[in-house]
Design an enzyme around this catalytic site. Structure first.
Site, PDB file in Angstrom:
ATOM      1  N   SER A 238       0.895  -1.424  -0.078  1.00 53.09           N
ATOM      2  CA  SER A 238       0.141  -0.050  -0.245  1.00 53.09           C
ATOM      3  C   SER A 238       0.955   1.372  -0.108  1.00 53.09           C
ATOM      4  O   SER A 238       1.939   1.178   0.506  1.00 53.09           O
ATOM      5  CB  SER A 238      -1.006   0.079   1.132  1.00 53.09           C
ATOM      6  N   GLN A 260      -0.656   4.886   6.949  1.00 50.16           N
ATOM      7  CA  GLN A 260      -0.289   4.046   5.839  1.00 50.16           C
ATOM      8  C   GLN A 260       0.812   2.864   6.206  1.00 50.16           C
ATOM      9  O   GLN A 260       0.702   1.880   5.755  1.00 50.16           O
ATOM     10  CB  GLN A 260       0.187   4.855   4.618  1.00 50.16           C
ATOM     11  N   HIS A 263       0.163  -0.743   7.836  1.00 53.94           N
ATOM     12  CA  HIS A 263      -0.367  -1.646   6.745  1.00 53.94           C
ATOM     13  C   HIS A 263       0.728  -2.742   7.282  1.00 53.94           C
ATOM     14  O   HIS A 263       0.273  -3.977   7.373  1.00 53.94           O
ATOM     15  CB  HIS A 263      -0.762  -1.285   5.384  1.00 53.94           C
ATOM     16  N   GLU A 328      -0.991   4.945  -5.312  1.00 51.75           N
ATOM     17  CA  GLU A 328      -2.301   4.350  -4.782  1.00 51.75           C
ATOM     18  C   GLU A 328      -3.172   5.269  -4.267  1.00 51.75           C
ATOM     19  O   GLU A 328      -4.488   5.468  -4.795  1.00 51.75           O
ATOM     20  CB  GLU A 328      -2.052   3.211  -3.959  1.00 51.75           C
ATOM     21  N   HIS A 329      -2.794   6.013  -3.005  1.00 52.66           N
ATOM     22  CA  HIS A 329      -3.572   7.021  -2.624  1.00 52.66           C
ATOM     23  C   HIS A 329      -3.049   8.496  -2.674  1.00 52.66           C
ATOM     24  O   HIS A 329      -1.500   8.431  -2.533  1.00 52.66           O
ATOM     25  CB  HIS A 329      -3.781   6.957  -0.965  1.00 52.66           C
ATOM     26  N   ASP A 362     -10.845   4.416   2.722  1.00 53.19           N
ATOM     27  CA  ASP A 362     -10.836   3.027   2.949  1.00 53.19           C
ATOM     28  C   ASP A 362     -12.274   2.535   3.573  1.00 53.19           C
ATOM     29  O   ASP A 362     -12.452   1.292   3.236  1.00 53.19           O
ATOM     30  CB  ASP A 362      -9.877   2.976   4.246  1.00 53.19           C
ATOM     31  N   GLU A 416      -3.378  -8.307 -46.600  1.00 50.77           N
ATOM     32  CA  GLU A 416      -3.127  -9.255 -45.585  1.00 50.77           C
ATOM     33  C   GLU A 416      -3.049 -10.852 -45.869  1.00 50.77           C
ATOM     34  O   GLU A 416      -3.005 -11.422 -45.041  1.00 50.77           O
ATOM     35  CB  GLU A 416      -4.115  -9.166 -44.334  1.00 50.77           C
ATOM     36  N   HIS A 421     -11.567 -13.530 -46.818  1.00 52.13           N
ATOM     37  CA  HIS A 421     -12.281 -12.439 -46.325  1.00 52.13           C
ATOM     38  C   HIS A 421     -12.761 -11.513 -47.244  1.00 52.13           C
ATOM     39  O   HIS A 421     -13.926 -11.177 -47.012  1.00 52.13           O
ATOM     40  CB  HIS A 421     -11.398 -11.567 -45.381  1.00 52.13           C
TER      41      HIS A 421
END
Length: 433
Positions: A238, A260, A263, A328-329, A362, A416, A421
């Protein structure tokens, strides 16, 4: 232990520090993968028998297939064990998270062009989702809510939950799952639970997508099954980054870095500011605050190993650092944070103003707290309603449009080397004419 954070006045040096900290975060050892390949093969071949075997081996629990599923009585007891205010908090949080995610749902659409082409997009939820909820000493009811409710808002018909067995299952986790509307909750954990969700057994149904956090074995198992089923993401440690100016309260900044760091030892906390005074004051306050925390040993290791401050020349330069960091934050502890909001290009979630701690996100704000880590916010989004929706292209061509575009189709197919096709268009035109 002495508290110290790494201070940088040079962006280049900080980038090297960050690179070192993030390097290999999502690497998985060959040894673990080889072990898990055996478990995966066993679960695919032996189903419930393998789950019972590995539950006894890893969780030291004897569990027969008929006892995998948590029964109605256990679920009712978990809900009834909640105090009135506890149930109210959980139900209000579920409602708020659902309200936020219900606004994200896409609609099926069709578009008619004047030259005879109909195109569109069919929107449909995945049919079945599996949620992994860790066990151990900690309790994670918020993880249940933040994974289950977006799926519900997307219209997923069935959500299945797995969680490791124990002598006494966590009532908050089970009750939260029941209040989220999850019918099937299985007492199976570890990588064997991931493989059971991915491939199915006699008792556990195969799912289309697996979400939820776990240890290195669970994360590796999720990586191994990706492609056979979808997963949310492979999450690393985190992270929080905090941009400050002179208006920031250094004590608040310090406690947010601590929140933080608690964690785990790998969590990354970064202070970015053009104020050297803020850096000095936050450092001093950290040293005083850490020692009062129950998880101070973890916090000390996290801060000493991974916390840093970056001194910039301006808020604009601080934002440049953040956009490279892609945390992340991200907290914006600055005057008029909304003025700078749209300069942020890379972050999992943004928290604006001094009265918005990351903990609001959170637990109670509404958006899911399942966020991209390790700089992957550069290209990944948070888990949300869209994570559980499939988009299918719709195309309908009139003969007029096909005739008009036959030469264009022949052009591409010839280049191609895919002659049939082009013929698939020309044959239709000849047949109808």
């Amino acid at each position: 232990m002495r508290i110290r954070i790494s201070n940088f006045s040079n962006k280049g040096n900080f980038k090297e520090f960050l690179k070192e900290k993030r390097l290999g975060q999502l690497d998985f050892s060959d040894k673990i993968q080889q072990e898990l390949k055996i478990i995966r093969s066993d679960v695919i071949a032996k189903g419930d028998e393998a789950l019972s075997f590995y539950t006894k081996k890893f969780d030291k629990t004897e569990l027969k297939p008929e006892n995998f599923l948590i029964d109605r009585e256990e679920k009712a007891n978990a809900v009834n064990s909640l105090k009135k205010n506890e149930r109210k908090i959980i139900e209000e949080t579920i409602e708020r998270v659902y309200e936020y995610h219900s606004k994200q749902k896409l609609q099926t659409w069709l578009s008619h062009s004047a030259d005879g082409l109909i195109t569109g997009q069919l929107i449909a939820p995945v049919q079945r989702v599996g949620i992994y909820v860790p066990g151990g000493k900690a309790s994670y009811p918020s993880s249940v809510i933040m994974n289950a409710v977006p799926a519900s808002a997307a219209g997923v018909k069935e959500v299945v939950m797995v969680t490791p067995p124990s002598d006494k299952l966590d009532n908050f986790v089970i009750a939260s799952a029941v209040l989220c509307g999850i019918e099937n909750i299985f007492k199976i954990g570890g990588p064997q639970a991931i493989f059971a969700l991915a491939y199915g057994t006699e008792t556990i149904m195969r799912v289309d997508k697996i979400v939820g956090p776990g240890n290195i074995y669970v994360a590796t198992a999720k990586k191994m099954v990706y492609g056979d089923v979808d997963i949310d993401m492979i999450a690393g440690p985190s992270e929080i980054a905090i941009i400050c100016d002179e208006s920031a309260d250094p004590e608040i900044v310090a406690i947010d870095m601590i929140s933080q760091a608690e964690h785990d030892e790998m969590a990354i906390s970064t202070l970015i500011t053009h104020s050297s005074d803020i850096i000095e004051r936050v450092g001093d306050i950290l040293r005083h605050l850490v020692h009062r925390e129950p998880r101070r040993d973890i916090i000390e290791k996290s801060i000493n190993s991974n916390a840093s401050s970056v001194l910039t020349d301006s808020i604009e330069e601080s934002i440049e650092v953040v956009n490279e960091l892609a945390p992340e934050h991200l907290e914006l502890c600055i005057r008029n944070p909304f003025e700078k909001l749209f300069l942020i290009k890379n972050a999992g979630a943004i928290f604006l103003g001094g009265s918005t701690p990351e903990a609001v996100g959170d637990y109670v704000a509404g958006p899911s707290h399942v966020l991209p880590t390790g700089g992957t916010a550069r290209f990944f989004s948070p888990l949300d309603t869209l994570s559980f929706l499939k988009r299918t292209s719709v195309i309908s061509s009139s003969l007029e449009f096909l005739t008009k575009k036959a030469e264009d189709i022949a052009f591409f197919s010839s280049i191609e080397g895919l002659n049939a096709h082009g013929e698939s268009a020309s044959y239709r035109i000849k047949k109808i004419k």
